[in-house]
Write an enzyme that holds these catalytic residues in place. Structure first.
Site, PDB file in Angstrom:
ATOM      1  CB  SER A  34      10.882  -0.543   2.281  1.00  7.21           C
ATOM      2  OG  SER A  34      10.105   0.218   1.403  1.00  7.21           O
TER       3      SER A  34
ATOM      4  CD1 TRP B 155      10.833  -2.198   9.040  1.00  8.84           C
ATOM      5  CD2 TRP B 155       9.890  -0.227   8.605  1.00  8.84           C
ATOM      6  NE1 TRP B 155      11.247  -1.308   9.999  1.00  8.84           N
ATOM      7  CE2 TRP B 155      10.687  -0.084   9.757  1.00  8.84           C
ATOM      8  CE3 TRP B 155       9.206   0.892   8.134  1.00  8.84           C
ATOM      9  CZ2 TRP B 155      10.819   1.116  10.440  1.00  8.84           C
ATOM     10  CZ3 TRP B 155       9.325   2.090   8.816  1.00  8.84           C
ATOM     11  CH2 TRP B 155      10.133   2.187   9.956  1.00  8.84           C
ATOM     12  CG  HIS B 156       6.183   1.991   6.231  1.00  5.95           C
ATOM     13  ND1 HIS B 156       7.095   1.651   5.266  1.00  5.95           N
ATOM     14  CD2 HIS B 156       6.522   3.225   6.645  1.00  5.95           C
ATOM     15  CE1 HIS B 156       7.944   2.653   5.109  1.00  5.95           C
ATOM     16  NE2 HIS B 156       7.623   3.622   5.939  1.00  5.95           N
ATOM     17  N   GLY B 157       3.717  -1.501   7.853  1.00  3.16           N
ATOM     18  CA  GLY B 157       2.502  -2.005   8.497  1.00  3.16           C
ATOM     19  C   GLY B 157       2.092  -3.347   7.942  1.00  3.16           C
TER      20      GLY B 157
ATOM     21  CG  PHE C 150       4.896   2.685  10.775  1.00  5.70           C
ATOM     22  CD1 PHE C 150       3.683   2.033  10.574  1.00  5.70           C
ATOM     23  CD2 PHE C 150       5.105   3.895  10.178  1.00  5.70           C
ATOM     24  CE1 PHE C 150       2.704   2.613   9.791  1.00  5.70           C
ATOM     25  CE2 PHE C 150       4.128   4.483   9.374  1.00  5.70           C
ATOM     26  CZ  PHE C 150       2.933   3.842   9.188  1.00  5.70           C
TER      27      PHE C 150
END
Lengths: 462, 339
Positions: free
Chosen positions: A312, A315-317, A462
């Site tokens: 997770s 997923w952001h960066g 994102f």
């Protein structure tokens, strides 16, 4: 198009007006055109990526429903690979190049711009094909409705990540004009704009200034900057989500709440039930449960938790800092779980203990945000070190002006007031004097004290 | 529906009153801070200078000096002031361009003392790298402050992103697109038709320098010259053209004598580092600007090739910063037209 732009303030009333003037059977066309226009305002060519996602997942959905066994699995995998492939190409390719450059010296960076909100679109669209595969969702035959599910402009660039069974149904339902929806929607938009523009945009320059050169500041300023970023990221994303929910509500469409006062959480477990709820739910349903969830041995469970939290973060960066951010959240979650078995039930319900829990959670979450904000690991470590570097050398101080402090006080008072409710519902229960006093207060705050140097929503990247 | 109508009316009335009161509070207590925040104090300066100057010289950083070797630190406008019986003052700020000049000129009152405006016409500012410079976000914000409207509306426009708020990546992307796609105005036989092709050839050493030298700093400077100057001004779509045209119109409306000072570029270096093709492109752009604005009724002072390469302060970059020799030459050249 940004929510906090004059462009949107003109665009949205026109869309709302046309929406209610049109017959229900034509509204999907309006929403499709409006959403396309909304997204194209960022960067026109990238709308084609969204159309690609829509076509692939629309066809895959139908094929998954109409086939069995291996063919069914094939079309699911096709959908997953197409979506994740796009994400990898646009978001992670250059990161992997950096990782592999020592082994593959001829590999080169791609000179591309990351499409805004790509991670949101792909995850939302993927949830549909997965649900069709699991048999929980019927494949959508009307490509217009499916397109609007992926494109729906209030939530297309930064969520909440909706499932088809809720948003799809909302989009298909006939919504008649109701004054209640208009007033609730407008309240949420007003509050969202206040939170984004008066809180996040006022804190952003302070945080940016500190993070550009953290070693120039006293440790007290470093602590302040850490807290400021905690509030900034919350206000930024919460503000966006509130406007999104409000804008959808004006059209009669209900979106899920993405936040429930996460900084009042008394534990990491609670924090993740209150912060970016739609993403947590997505990872829980589509990653954590499929890899075994909690119904496995202790070692596998620990691995699963750490893996899901790290993913997770990723997923952001495309940066190690985000992976560490996620990993640390997982780690503290596990430590908390370990200790929670040792604490007697009576103590766990004690108010003083819960307050202590809330403070401890906030402090830890604030520290972990450093990895989210810093551009790289070196900077993150430098920032953390600065918090504990006491010196008599002359250094700079981070100064909050009176306006910013006043805005923070307003935010805290309002957040406490709506603790067990939501802003629109809270106001609904107040008398007209209080309601209009709040409107006027927020309007004045927006006019006089909003951040004058506007910043893009952080989660757009994102 | 009726209920909604009444509520909307009430909201509009309260909104209007709020905006009116906010404007009073904002103008009195916060506006000056915002002028400072956006480095937009030129507006205050203009308010006073327009009433005690005969000539106002609008310029970017080309007016002043940063040269350590200069013994005379006077700016071009100050040199002009020294040489002329007229009172000449400058409204200047680094990196500003036609849009800022235009917004400021709109603030000049009909009863102001100033009767002549000299506005720098910087050929480089018509190119993609300047139009899409990362400084543009800040300049666009400052330009809102310079607009003629009640201060609270300026604040609303700033808070609600009503300015060119592209990200740095997007600006870089647009530049790259322009370099790759826009055809440049070169003779038929020239092998490179776009800036990107030309720049790559120069960077990779397939295009040798006219004098046969080949070293990294020179290559880098030559590439910079290509990317900065190898463009053909599109009079229909170039935003600077639109702004300079508007400046001509505003000056006419205000009955002000308008002089465009076409700034000197380092043509010598462009010629020796890159070659006659770049010189040709620069010449074409220069001629276009002179013809266009002379036709529109402005006086164009042509200083384009007036300053020697060695009199440019920045010897390893493309700027319009001149040492004292260069500045004296330019000041005298402009002054001929003012007399």
């Amino acid at each position: 198009m940004l929510f906090n732009s004059l462009h949107f303030l003109v665009f949205f009333p026109i869309v709302t007006l046309l929406y209610y003037l049109l017959k229900h059977k034509y509204r999907w066309i309006l929403l499709f055109i409006a959403s396309t226009y909304f997204y194209s305002a960022f960067f026109l060519p990238y709308i084609l990526i969204l159309y690609f996602i829509i076509i692939i997942d629309y066809i895959c959905g139908i094929l998954i429903e109409n086939t069995k066994n291996k063919a069914k699995l094939f079309w699911l995998l096709f959908s997953i690979i197409s979506n994740i492939g796009l994400l990898v190409y646009f978001k992670y390719y250059n990161f992997f190049v950096d990782v592999l450059v020592n082994y593959l010296p001829n590999i080169k960076h791609l000179d591309i711009i990351l499409p805004i909100g790509l991670s949101f679109h792909t995850f939302q669209s993927l949830s549909y094909t997965i649900e069709v595969y699991k048999g929980n969702q019927k494949a959508e035959k009307h490509i217009g409705y499916f397109a609007n599910y992926v494109l729906f402009f209030p939530q297309m660039v930064a969520g909440p990540i909706e499932r088809y069974d809720s948003l799809g149904k909302e989009l298909r339902s006939k919504h008649v004009f109701k004054f209640k929806n208009i007033s609730k929607g407008l309240r949420l938009i007003l509050y969202g704009l206040f939170v984004k523009m008066c809180i996040a945009d006022n804190l952003a320059p302070l945080v940016n200034e500190f993070y550009s050169n953290p070693t120039q500041y006293y440790s007290s300023s470093a602590w302040l900057a850490l807290v400021a970023f905690s509030i900034q990221i919350y206000a930024d994303f919460y503000g966006y989500s509130t406007i999104a929910v409000g804008a959808a509500r004006l059209l009669g469409i209900n979106l899920m709440d993405n936040f429930k006062q996460p900084y009042f959480a008394t534990s990491f477990y609670q924090f993740w039930q209150r912060w970016h709820i739609s993403l947590t739910t997505w990872f829980r349903n589509y990653v954590f449960f499929p890899i075994g969830g909690s119904y496995v041995n202790a070692f596998r469970w620990i691995t699963n938790v750490l893996l899901v939290f790290s993913l997770s973060g990723f997923w952001h960066g495309a940066n190690y800092t985000f992976i560490i951010w996620g990993f640390l959240h997982g780690l503290f979650y596990l430590i908390e779980k370990g200790f929670s078995n040792l604490i007697p039930v009576t103590l766990a319900k004690n108010k003083i203990f819960l307050t202590f829990g809330a403070i401890a959670t906030f402090i830890l979450v604030t520290f972990i945000w450093v990895f989210f904000r810093a551009e790289n690991l070196v900077k993150a470590i430098l920032v953390l070190k600065q918090c504990f570097t006491y010196t008599f050398d002359a250094k700079k101080e981070l100064i909050f002006n009176y306006q910013t402090i006043a805005m923070l006080v307003v935010l805290i008072l309002l957040e406490i007031s709506i603790y067990k409710s939501r802003f629109d519902k809270f106001l609904q229960n107040q008398n007209i004097t209080i309601r209009w006093s709040v409107y006027i207060l927020l309007a004045f705050c927006l006019l006089l004290f909003s951040g004058i140097q506007s910043y893009q929503f952080i989660y757009f990247q994102f | 529906m009726k209920k909604l109508f009444y509520k909307l009316c009430a909201a509009l009335v309260i909104g209007a009153i709020s905006i009116y009161i906010s404007n009073i509070i904002y103008t009195k207590y916060f506006y000056k801070n915002d002028l400072e925040l956006f480095d937009a104090k030129m507006l205050l300066k203009l308010d006073s200078l327009q009433f005690n100057s005969d000539v106002l010289y609008f310029a970017e950083s080309s007016n002043g000096t940063t040269a350590y070797s200069d013994t005379c630190l006077l700016s071009i406008s100050q040199m002009m002031d020294t040489l002329s019986p007229l009172k000449i003052n400058a409204i200047e700020h680094g990196a500003i361009h036609a849009k800022t000049y235009l917004n400021l000129i709109k603030h000049i009152n009909s009863n102001a003392l100033v009767k002549t405006l000299v506005v720098t016409l910087n050929a480089r500012s018509f190119g993609s790298p300047w139009i899409n410079s990362k400084l543009e976000t800040n300049l666009s914000q400052a330009n809102i402050i310079y607009e003629s409207m009640p201060p609270i509306f300026k604040r609303i426009k700033l808070s609600f992103n009503a300015f060119d708020n592209k990200s740095v990546q997007m600006r870089d992307y647009i530049n790259e697109q322009n370099w790759s796609k826009n055809k440049i105005n070169v003779p038929e036989e020239f092998p490179y038709k776009t800036v990107r092709q030309w720049d790559n050839a120069m960077a990779n050493g397939t295009y040798l320098l006219p004098n046969g030298d080949w070293d990294i700093p020179k290559i880098s400077l030559a590439c910079s010259y290509i990317k900065t100057y190898a463009f053909s001004i599109d009079t229909l779509n170039n935003p600077r053209i639109k702004d300079f045209d508007e400046i001509v119109n505003v000056a006419k409306q205000k009955n002000l004598k308008l002089i465009f000072h076409l700034l000197a570029e380092n043509v010598q270096y462009a010629d020796s580092l890159v070659g006659k093709e770049l010189h040709h492109i620069m010449y074409e752009n220069k001629q276009l600007l002179i013809d266009r604005y002379t036709r529109k009724g402005a006086i164009v002072v042509n200083s384009f090739e007036l300053v020697n390469g060695k009199d440019f302060i920045d010897q390893n970059w493309t700027t319009e910063h001149y040492n004292q020799n260069g500045r004296w030459i330019l000041a005298k050249n402009v002054l001929k037209q003012i007399k």
